[in-house]
Design an enzyme around this catalytic site. Sequence first.
Site, PDB file in Angstrom:
ATOM      1  N   THR A  39     -19.409   2.567  52.976  1.00 23.52           N
ATOM      2  CA  THR A  39     -18.629   1.785  53.954  1.00 23.52           C
ATOM      3  C   THR A  39     -17.293   2.412  54.246  1.00 23.52           C
ATOM      4  O   THR A  39     -16.778   2.324  55.367  1.00 23.52           O
ATOM      5  CB  THR A  39     -18.434   0.352  53.426  1.00 23.52           C
ATOM      6  N   TYR A  53     -22.075  -3.386  60.248  1.00 20.72           N
ATOM      7  CA  TYR A  53     -21.622  -2.042  60.623  1.00 20.72           C
ATOM      8  C   TYR A  53     -22.624  -1.047  60.069  1.00 20.72           C
ATOM      9  O   TYR A  53     -23.531  -1.397  59.306  1.00 20.72           O
ATOM     10  CB  TYR A  53     -20.234  -1.756  60.032  1.00 20.72           C
ATOM     11  N   SER A  86     -24.807   4.238  49.494  1.00 15.59           N
ATOM     12  CA  SER A  86     -24.995   4.555  48.067  1.00 15.59           C
ATOM     13  C   SER A  86     -26.191   3.858  47.423  1.00 15.59           C
ATOM     14  O   SER A  86     -26.641   4.273  46.356  1.00 15.59           O
ATOM     15  CB  SER A  86     -23.734   4.225  47.276  1.00 15.59           C
ATOM     16  N   THR A 119     -20.050   1.244  47.940  1.00 14.92           N
ATOM     17  CA  THR A 119     -19.692   0.336  46.832  1.00 14.92           C
ATOM     18  C   THR A 119     -20.918  -0.160  46.080  1.00 14.92           C
ATOM     19  O   THR A 119     -20.802  -0.609  44.945  1.00 14.92           O
ATOM     20  CB  THR A 119     -18.940  -0.889  47.379  1.00 14.92           C
ATOM     21  N   ASP A 120     -22.106  -0.076  46.679  1.00 12.76           N
ATOM     22  CA  ASP A 120     -23.290  -0.668  46.027  1.00 12.76           C
ATOM     23  C   ASP A 120     -23.590  -0.053  44.665  1.00 12.76           C
ATOM     24  O   ASP A 120     -23.893  -0.765  43.725  1.00 12.76           O
ATOM     25  CB  ASP A 120     -24.526  -0.532  46.931  1.00 12.76           C
ATOM     26  N   LYS A 192     -19.209  -4.150  40.787  1.00 14.62           N
ATOM     27  CA  LYS A 192     -19.065  -4.876  42.051  1.00 14.62           C
ATOM     28  C   LYS A 192     -19.502  -6.308  41.790  1.00 14.62           C
ATOM     29  O   LYS A 192     -20.653  -6.556  41.466  1.00 14.62           O
ATOM     30  CB  LYS A 192     -19.927  -4.233  43.127  1.00 14.62           C
ATOM     31  N   GLU A 312     -30.730 -13.122  18.467  1.00 14.46           N
ATOM     32  CA  GLU A 312     -31.967 -13.906  18.674  1.00 14.46           C
ATOM     33  C   GLU A 312     -33.205 -13.026  18.642  1.00 14.46           C
ATOM     34  O   GLU A 312     -34.325 -13.503  18.707  1.00 14.46           O
ATOM     35  CB  GLU A 312     -31.894 -14.636  20.034  1.00 14.46           C
TER      36      GLU A 312
HETATM   37  N1  DAS Z   1     -24.410   0.052  51.677  1.00 14.34           N
HETATM   38  C1  DAS Z   1     -23.157   0.092  50.970  1.00 14.34           C
HETATM   39  C2  DAS Z   1     -23.072   1.396  50.180  1.00 14.34           C
HETATM   40  O1  DAS Z   1     -23.160   2.469  50.790  1.00 14.34           O
HETATM   41  C3  DAS Z   1     -21.985   0.028  51.858  1.00 14.34           C
HETATM   42  C4  DAS Z   1     -20.713  -0.034  51.043  1.00 14.34           C
HETATM   43  O2  DAS Z   1     -20.340  -1.154  50.671  1.00 14.34           O
HETATM   44  O3  DAS Z   1     -20.121   0.998  50.745  1.00 14.34           O
HETATM   45  O4  DAS Z   1     -22.889   1.308  48.983  1.00 14.34           O
END
Ligand code: DAS
Length: 355
Positions: A39, A53, A86, A119-120, A192, A312
Amino acid sequence: MRIFKLEQWLVGLAFALLATVAAAQAAKPTVVVLATGGTIAGAGASALNSATYAAAKVPVDKLLVGLPELANVATVKGEQVFQIASESFTNEQLLTLARRVSALVKQADVDGIVVTHGTDTLEETAYFLNLVIRTSKPIVVVGSMRPGTALSADGALNLYDAVVVAASKDAAGKGVLVTMNDEIQSGRDVSKNVNIKTDSFKSQWGPLGMVVEGKNYWFRAPVKRHTAGSEFNIDDITTLAPVEVVYSYGNVPRTAFDAVGKSGIKALVHGGPGNGSVADRIVPVLQELRSQGVHIIRSSRVPDGFVLRNAEQPDDKYDWVAAHDLRPQKARILAAVALTKTSDTKELQRIFWEY
Ligand code: DAS
């Protein structure tokens, strides 16, 4: 005679200015930005598209041109390693990225690294680099929750902060770092936590510090082994063993465990409820996999806390490994790296306690 003196004076002034600029350039640290997509390189149709987007569109040169303020922080060079969202990362791409980081940190003229990333799976890449890059130089992984085209986009300040930290001597030796939303997080601890907010990246153990107006404020340092203190080295790793994750829940059937178990994996991360609990009907399925040489890593789907060994589940009796505080997606990374060195259960458990 007077004109000659004036020319002499001007030439002397020009040389003095050039020398000052050169000295200033030489004094500035050099940071290399390795771009992979996400992103932070995304673009939406309008300023109101903060969640709708296309990721991985803007090239690294354009990202850097959009941040002239970086010139006051460091000499910044950009490389486009990938241009992907990602969630599509593969083990091969992790290895390629790590090899490039490893080569750059060996260069005397490189003081720090920034990796721009989706970010994924940012938390997985940050942890992987934390385990395998033998350096004390700052490495900062950064992303954004909104594309640069959106109102109140977060990417520009996140990237600026990442370069500030990567250029900072006081960031050395703290492991791989993540700068998001003004915070400096440990690449090991951070995940995240919210899929549509800029205040998304959190660690249950808290951030290491903050970046405010280009200055770092530190409050703690990591205690787990990392980077220069790691026993792992990307330069010695040619491939990562297949390690898969299977989540557990009420009424869970053995289907997924059987299917993954037949795919040639070296370890299975069980993402159980609670303290990494295993349904009684699944225990024999995992024991069967263990008897076939597949390691069982008991992790929890619960975001915070940590899995206790022999609480456990009789891990000693079943020869299983407890994933400590690592969420399943990070436990997979550590198991894959650890298996490049050992397949001894006790050694694997030591590694999960130490990293
Ligand atoms: N699809 C997500 C990624 O590329 C977009 C983001 O949040 O960066 O990880």
